[in-house]
Write a protein that holds these residues in place. Structure first.
Motif, mmCIF file in Angstrom:
data_model
loop_
_atom_site.group_PDB
_atom_site.id
_atom_site.type_symbol
_atom_site.label_atom_id
_atom_site.label_comp_id
_atom_site.label_asym_id
_atom_site.label_seq_id
_atom_site.Cartn_x
_atom_site.Cartn_y
_atom_site.Cartn_z
ATOM 1 N N PHE A 1 0.868 -1.181 0.000
ATOM 2 C CA PHE A 1 0.000 0.000 0.000
ATOM 3 C C PHE A 1 0.903 1.228 0.000
ATOM 4 C CE2 PHE A 1 -2.793 2.984 2.541
ATOM 5 C CZ PHE A 1 -3.567 3.328 1.444
ATOM 6 N N VAL A 2 0.804 2.041 -1.046
ATOM 7 C CA VAL A 2 1.723 3.160 -1.230
ATOM 8 C C VAL A 2 0.932 4.423 -1.539
ATOM 9 C CG1 VAL A 2 3.625 1.700 -2.038
ATOM 10 C CG2 VAL A 2 1.986 2.619 -3.686
ATOM 11 N N GLY B 1 -2.702 3.685 -3.631
ATOM 12 C CA GLY B 1 -2.942 2.511 -4.451
ATOM 13 C C GLY B 1 -2.078 1.353 -3.990
ATOM 14 N N ASN B 2 -2.172 0.240 -4.733
ATOM 15 C CA ASN B 2 -1.414 -0.968 -4.426
ATOM 16 C C ASN B 2 -0.433 -1.272 -5.550
ATOM 17 O OD1 ASN B 2 -4.103 -1.283 -2.840
ATOM 18 N ND2 ASN B 2 -2.740 -2.811 -1.937
ATOM 19 N N CYS C 1 5.687 6.581 -1.695
ATOM 20 C CA CYS C 1 5.843 6.542 -0.234
ATOM 21 C C CYS C 1 5.142 5.285 0.266
ATOM 22 C CB CYS C 1 5.227 7.795 0.398
ATOM 23 S SG CYS C 1 5.333 7.810 2.203
ATOM 24 N N VAL C 2 5.910 4.359 0.827
ATOM 25 C CA VAL C 2 5.376 3.071 1.264
ATOM 26 C C VAL C 2 4.656 3.253 2.594
ATOM 27 C CG1 VAL C 2 5.940 0.689 1.830
ATOM 28 C CG2 VAL C 2 7.250 1.890 0.077
ATOM 29 N N LEU C 3 3.364 2.938 2.587
ATOM 30 C CA LEU C 3 2.567 2.980 3.823
ATOM 31 C C LEU C 3 2.458 1.608 4.478
ATOM 32 C CD1 LEU C 3 -0.308 5.324 2.589
ATOM 33 C CD2 LEU C 3 1.841 5.947 3.707
ATOM 34 N N ARG C 4 2.481 0.565 3.681
ATOM 35 C CA ARG C 4 2.481 -0.798 4.189
ATOM 36 C C ARG C 4 3.239 -1.671 3.192
ATOM 37 N NH1 ARG C 4 -2.474 -2.909 2.984
ATOM 38 N NH2 ARG C 4 -1.417 -3.901 1.239
ATOM 39 N N ASN C 5 4.320 -2.296 3.624
ATOM 40 C CA ASN C 5 5.170 -3.085 2.740
ATOM 41 C C ASN C 5 4.660 -4.520 2.728
ATOM 42 O OD1 ASN C 5 7.186 -3.749 1.004
ATOM 43 N ND2 ASN C 5 8.853 -3.600 2.476
#
Length: 430
Positions: A225-226, A233-234, A265-269
């Motif tokens: 999730f970025v 988006g994904n 910007c990575v929100l969830r890797n």
């Protein structure tokens, strides 16, 4: 620091250090060195130089001497002996029906030992073969089993890239290669595409492995999730070489958009839920590719231009141009009669030079010439042209009338007229 020389044995890529024993050995010089198998003929790949003490393997063996012409003849004789031993050993292997493949034969410099390299799928009982070879060559025989990668290094060849094998060109030692490297580099897992001629994984997979691992460490994983300049988006796909990611935006899920790694910007890797994730208000800035400025070579203009000399030359040209203009202006308005009166000379007139009656009738002459040519072409004369022409006065031969210039026999002939059908002078067919 230890002073050593680097030595390579024939067709080998690995360098070995030897003590020069106080001698200065130039590069690319044949030398005789002391090894564990006795004296050997080798070539110096790098002359006297200093290396760290940790890089030297103890005990450091020394240099015996620089090779002479006699040593080179001995080495050439051993090469011929190796070819003979190779053929004899192949015949002995067939006689004993051994499942082994002979690869190479090496003979020591003093000729006391012959070493045979072979490949085999398993263990081979070659004791009887050794006895037969020792009886033929009267020397110490040693058989050594090697792997397929060593076989490719000894024999050499061309890889699928079209270049010689890395192992036979510059590799000192074989590097460990695994199938994980092919997965990391997103290569095909088909063994025929990632294997070399030896049947093992290609050694070049190790060359770029560190760069791929570093890029993957900095880039997001799939389904992460970025946040992008266009929204959240994904991640659907990543390109390690270009360091770009394909993102399927929440606002536009119909198609994925490509972004540079610095635009994301990575929100969830990785995979997971979006619950509890705070989306920042500030979006990442767009990436602008730097434009490489071409370095233009410095141009130095050397000129011997003298401004004073140029100004003097320009003034001289203007004065000469003005003098010619004044002379042309003075002469332009003068009449020939006025000029003659000024010079106290009688003015001559073009009409006075020739009598009025002596002017030839050019129109009649041209008609006469044309009519004469037509008559010559058709065989008949035109009577109208003959009557229009003035009658000539009979005069003795060689005498010209007064006031009339003598005709030039070499006058320019009139241009011929081409008639229909390509016949000269437009004459009719007789």
């Amino acid at each position: 620091m230890t002073e050593v020389i680097s030595v390579r044995f024939r067709n080998g890529c690995k360098e070995y250090y030897f003590d020069p024993k106080g001698l200065t050995v130039p590069t690319d010089t044949d030398v005789i060195v002391e090894t564990a198998q006795g004296p050997e003929f080798a070539r110096c790949s790098q002359g006297n130089h200093q290396v760290e003490d940790d890089a030297v393997v103890k005990p450091l063996r020394g240099l015996i001497r620089i090779a002479t012409d006699n040593d080179r003849h001995t080495a050439a004789y051993n090469r011929g002996r190796e070819k003979e031993a190779f053929e004899v050993c192949k015949k002995k292997i067939q006689q004993h029906k051994l499942e082994m493949k002979l690869v190479r034969v090496e003979c020591s410099f003093d000729g006391s030992k012959i070493l045979f390299f072979f490949t085999a799928d398993g263990r081979v009982d070659f004791r009887e073969l050794v006895k037969d070879l020792a009886g033929v060559f009267r020397a110490r025989i040693e058989l050594r089993q090697i792997g397929v990668r060593d076989e490719a290094k000894m024999i050499g060849g061309l890889g699928i890239c079209g270049r010689p094998f890395c192992c036979s060109q510059f590799m000192d030692e074989f590097l460990p290669v695994s199938i994980k490297m092919a997965k990391t580099q997103s290569l095909s897992l088909n063994p025929t595409k990632i294997s070399g001629t030896c049947g093992r994984l290609m050694c070049c997979l190790k060359y770029e492995q560190d760069a791929y691992e570093d890029a993957i460490r900095r880039m997001p994983k799939n389904d992460s999730f970025v946040l992008t300049p266009d929204g959240t988006g994904n991640v659907s796909d990543i390109n390690v070489l270009k360091e770009t990611v394909s993102v399927r935006l929440d606002d536009r899920p119909e198609g994925a958009r490509c972004y540079h790694n610095c635009e994301v910007c990575v929100l969830r890797n990785g995979k997971g839920s979006r619950e509890g994730i705070v989306v920042p208000d500030k979006r990442p800035e767009r990436y602008i590719e730097p434009i490489a400025e071409e370095e233009l070579p410095a141009i130095t203009l050397v000129s011997d231009f003298d401004p004073d000399a140029a100004a003097a030359e320009d003034g001289k040209r203007r004065r000469s141009r003005g003098g010619r203009g004044r002379r042309r202006g003075e002469n332009a308005g003068e009449h020939p009669a006025e000029k003659a009166a000024a010079d106290n000379k009688p003015a001559r007139s073009e009409k006075a030079d020739k009598p009025a009656g002596d002017k030839p009738n050019r129109e009649g002459g041209s008609r006469r010439r044309r009519s004469g040519r037509r008559g010559s072409g058709s065989g008949q004369a035109a009577p109208a042209a003959a009557e229009a022409a003035p009658k000539k006065q009979e005069r003795p031969a060689g005498e010209a009338p007064a006031g009339e210039k003598k005709r030039n026999n070499n006058r320019r002939r009139p241009r011929r007229r081409s008639g229909g059908g390509g016949k000269p002078n437009g004459g009719a067919e007789a």
